[in-house]
Scaffold this motif. Structure first.
Motif, PDB file in Angstrom:
ATOM      1  N   MET A 144       0.957  -1.140  -0.211  1.00 31.04           N
ATOM      2  CA  MET A 144       0.343   0.302  -0.402  1.00 31.04           C
ATOM      3  C   MET A 144       0.907   1.120  -0.074  1.00 31.04           C
ATOM      4  N   PHE A 145       1.282   1.626  -1.077  1.00 30.64           N
ATOM      5  CA  PHE A 145       2.221   3.020  -1.635  1.00 30.64           C
ATOM      6  C   PHE A 145       1.256   4.061  -0.897  1.00 30.64           C
ATOM      7  N   GLU A 146      -0.125   4.517  -1.348  1.00 28.62           N
ATOM      8  CA  GLU A 146      -1.077   5.341  -1.862  1.00 28.62           C
ATOM      9  C   GLU A 146      -2.418   5.339  -0.346  1.00 28.62           C
ATOM     10  N   GLY A 147      -2.600   4.371  -1.264  1.00 28.57           N
ATOM     11  CA  GLY A 147      -4.088   4.070  -0.432  1.00 28.57           C
ATOM     12  C   GLY A 147      -3.877   3.389   1.238  1.00 28.57           C
ATOM     13  N   THR A 148      -4.855   3.111   1.711  1.00 26.28           N
ATOM     14  CA  THR A 148      -5.229   2.315   3.053  1.00 26.28           C
ATOM     15  C   THR A 148      -5.792   0.806   3.155  1.00 26.28           C
ATOM     16  N   ALA A 149      -5.764   0.085   3.929  1.00 26.16           N
ATOM     17  CA  ALA A 149      -5.542  -1.289   3.947  1.00 26.16           C
ATOM     18  C   ALA A 149      -7.174  -1.337   4.125  1.00 26.16           C
ATOM     19  N   PRO A 150      -8.333  -0.502   3.896  1.00 24.26           N
ATOM     20  CA  PRO A 150      -9.830  -0.253   3.307  1.00 24.26           C
ATOM     21  C   PRO A 150      -9.661  -0.273   2.288  1.00 24.26           C
ATOM     22  N   VAL A 151      -9.369   0.235   1.710  1.00 24.05           N
ATOM     23  CA  VAL A 151      -9.696   0.817  -0.071  1.00 24.05           C
ATOM     24  C   VAL A 151      -8.106  -0.712  -0.427  1.00 24.05           C
ATOM     25  N   LEU A 152      -7.323  -1.073  -0.261  1.00 25.18           N
ATOM     26  CA  LEU A 152      -7.192  -2.475  -1.169  1.00 25.18           C
ATOM     27  C   LEU A 152      -7.616  -3.412  -0.533  1.00 25.18           C
ATOM     28  N   HIS A 153      -8.582  -3.178  -0.252  1.00 19.73           N
ATOM     29  CA  HIS A 153      -8.953  -4.336   0.646  1.00 19.73           C
ATOM     30  C   HIS A 153     -10.546  -4.736  -0.540  1.00 19.73           C
ATOM     31  N   PRO A 246     -13.471  -9.213   8.239  1.00 18.94           N
ATOM     32  CA  PRO A 246     -12.188  -9.498   7.108  1.00 18.94           C
ATOM     33  C   PRO A 246     -10.742  -8.343   6.997  1.00 18.94           C
ATOM     34  N   GLU A 247     -11.849  -7.091   6.669  1.00 24.45           N
ATOM     35  CA  GLU A 247     -10.995  -5.632   6.548  1.00 24.45           C
ATOM     36  C   GLU A 247      -9.963  -5.806   7.575  1.00 24.45           C
ATOM     37  N   GLU A 248      -9.935  -5.742   8.444  1.00 28.25           N
ATOM     38  CA  GLU A 248      -8.499  -5.706   9.907  1.00 28.25           C
ATOM     39  C   GLU A 248      -7.808  -6.722   9.734  1.00 28.25           C
ATOM     40  N   VAL A 249      -8.660  -7.609   9.432  1.00 33.54           N
ATOM     41  CA  VAL A 249      -7.468  -8.931   9.243  1.00 33.54           C
ATOM     42  C   VAL A 249      -6.380  -9.063   8.136  1.00 33.54           C
ATOM     43  N   PHE A 250      -6.962  -8.228   6.930  1.00 31.70           N
ATOM     44  CA  PHE A 250      -6.462  -7.918   6.046  1.00 31.70           C
ATOM     45  C   PHE A 250      -4.677  -7.230   5.864  1.00 31.70           C
ATOM     46  N   ALA A 251      -5.686  -5.982   7.051  1.00 31.17           N
ATOM     47  CA  ALA A 251      -4.571  -4.441   7.216  1.00 31.17           C
ATOM     48  C   ALA A 251      -3.328  -5.335   8.604  1.00 31.17           C
ATOM     49  N   ALA A 252      -3.630  -5.962   9.267  1.00 35.11           N
ATOM     50  CA  ALA A 252      -2.967  -6.941  10.030  1.00 35.11           C
ATOM     51  C   ALA A 252      -1.898  -7.705   9.148  1.00 35.11           C
ATOM     52  N   LEU A 253      -2.708  -8.388   8.065  1.00 33.50           N
ATOM     53  CA  LEU A 253      -1.914  -9.426   6.940  1.00 33.50           C
ATOM     54  C   LEU A 253      -0.716  -9.150   6.109  1.00 33.50           C
ATOM     55  N   ARG A 254      -1.654  -7.627   5.756  1.00 31.32           N
ATOM     56  CA  ARG A 254      -0.180  -7.020   5.646  1.00 31.32           C
ATOM     57  C   ARG A 254       0.593  -6.366   5.763  1.00 31.32           C
ATOM     58  N   THR A 255       0.211  -6.049   6.972  1.00 32.97           N
ATOM     59  CA  THR A 255       1.458  -5.101   8.223  1.00 32.97           C
ATOM     60  C   THR A 255       2.482  -5.864   8.048  1.00 32.97           C
ATOM     61  N   TRP A 256       2.303  -7.706   8.427  1.00 29.69           N
ATOM     62  CA  TRP A 256       3.335  -8.771   8.769  1.00 29.69           C
ATOM     63  C   TRP A 256       4.455  -9.178   7.730  1.00 29.69           C
ATOM     64  N   LYS A 257       3.405  -8.772   6.294  1.00 32.56           N
ATOM     65  CA  LYS A 257       3.938  -9.013   4.899  1.00 32.56           C
ATOM     66  C   LYS A 257       5.112  -8.169   5.291  1.00 32.56           C
ATOM     67  N   ASP A 258       4.628  -7.246   4.997  1.00 33.77           N
ATOM     68  CA  ASP A 258       6.047  -5.470   4.592  1.00 33.77           C
ATOM     69  C   ASP A 258       7.404  -6.346   5.898  1.00 33.77           C
ATOM     70  N   SER A 259       7.112  -7.119   7.224  1.00 37.58           N
ATOM     71  CA  SER A 259       7.715  -7.285   7.374  1.00 37.58           C
ATOM     72  C   SER A 259       8.936  -8.898   7.643  1.00 37.58           C
ATOM     73  N   PHE A 260       8.405  -9.531   6.662  1.00 40.53           N
ATOM     74  CA  PHE A 260       7.679 -11.044   6.535  1.00 40.53           C
ATOM     75  C   PHE A 260       9.734 -11.459   6.061  1.00 40.53           C
TER      76      PHE A 260
END
Ligand SMILES: [Zn+2]
Length: 260
Positions: A144-153, A246-260
């Protein structure tokens, strides 16, 4: 007959080449670099009729100036003036004809806010096609370079609702790393384990793992599986997130993946 194949660019980009073999007219999608495209055009005596652009990142548009100089291709892209040399600016619901096939435009913001995708519903002979740039990847999704998690989700949910037989053409070979993360999220997903084996075999011989089928993405891509109890359960057990939406799960997954 339409053929679709990747032209490799930079370290892991795919510039998709669509060719009408009846008349040797072709389109390319997201030409970040003109040189490898011009080489293929010359080698095969192809006429570049058009260019589809999904978003403004340099590795997707860098080849536009040279391709416009050397060809008379018509350029389609999003409503973003930062992308120079676009003849037709497109938004959600617009349609266009590519080598005789009708495509519709989907707005899929989140990786960037200008990001669009190109979808062809196909027919009895042609499976549905999706060119989704850096929004949905094989086994993953864009940062997510420009959008927020709910937008990308929301954008991924829109793509996930397309027919399961849709061929998904993303713009990077990131699949193997994406599946390593997916297996950390869903260690017991058998379809995912099988996919990881197939992808490892393809990469061992430097073969592309793209396109994938949307049904396979829905079965194995964690970013399309945020409503699955197993995905939330891993986040809970790893201490990444305690919620279930689901949209909160998505945000948590995206954050985790960024540092995986
Ligand atoms: Zn990008």
């Amino acid at each position: 007959m339409l053929t679709i194949e990747p032209i490799r660019a930079f370290s892991d980009n795919y510039i998709w080449l669509l060719t009408d073999t009846a008349n040797n007219h072709c389109f390319v999608v997201d030409p970040g670099d003109a040189e490898p495209v011009l080489e293929v055009l010359a080698e095969r005596q192809l006429t570049l009729a058009g260019i589809l652009v999904t978003h403004h990142h340099f590795d997707h548009v860098g080849g536009l100036p040279l391709l416009r100089e050397h060809t008379s291709a018509v350029v389609y892209g999003p409503h973003n003036p930062a992308i120079e040399g676009v003849d037709h600016r497109l938004a959600e619901g617009d349609t266009l004809t590519v080598l005789g096939l009708e495509f519709s435009v989907l707005a899929v913001p989140g990786h960037t806010m200008d990001h669009i995708a190109y979808y062809c519903a196909g027919d009895s002979e042609q499976p549905p096609l999706l060119f989704c740039g850096d929004t949905l990847f094989a086994g993953g999704c864009g940062r997510m370079f420009e959008g927020t998690a709910p937008v990308l989700h929301g954008s991924l949910a829109k793509l996930a609702a397309l027919p399961g037989s849709t061929r998904v053409y993303c713009a990077h070979e990131y699949t193997q790393a994406n599946l390593r993360f997916a297996r950390a999220v869903e260690p017991d997903n058998e379809a995912l384990a099988e996919r990881a084996r197939e992808v490892a075999a393809l990469r061992a011989t430097d073969d592309p793992t793209v396109p994938s089928e949307l049904a396979q993405e829905r079965a194995t891509n964690p970013f399309l599986r945020c409503a699955e109890p197993a995905v939330a359960a891993t986040l809970h057990s790893q201490g990444k997130w305690q919620g279930e939406k689901p949209e909160e799960v998505f945000a948590a997954l995206r954050t985790w993946k960024d540092s995986f």
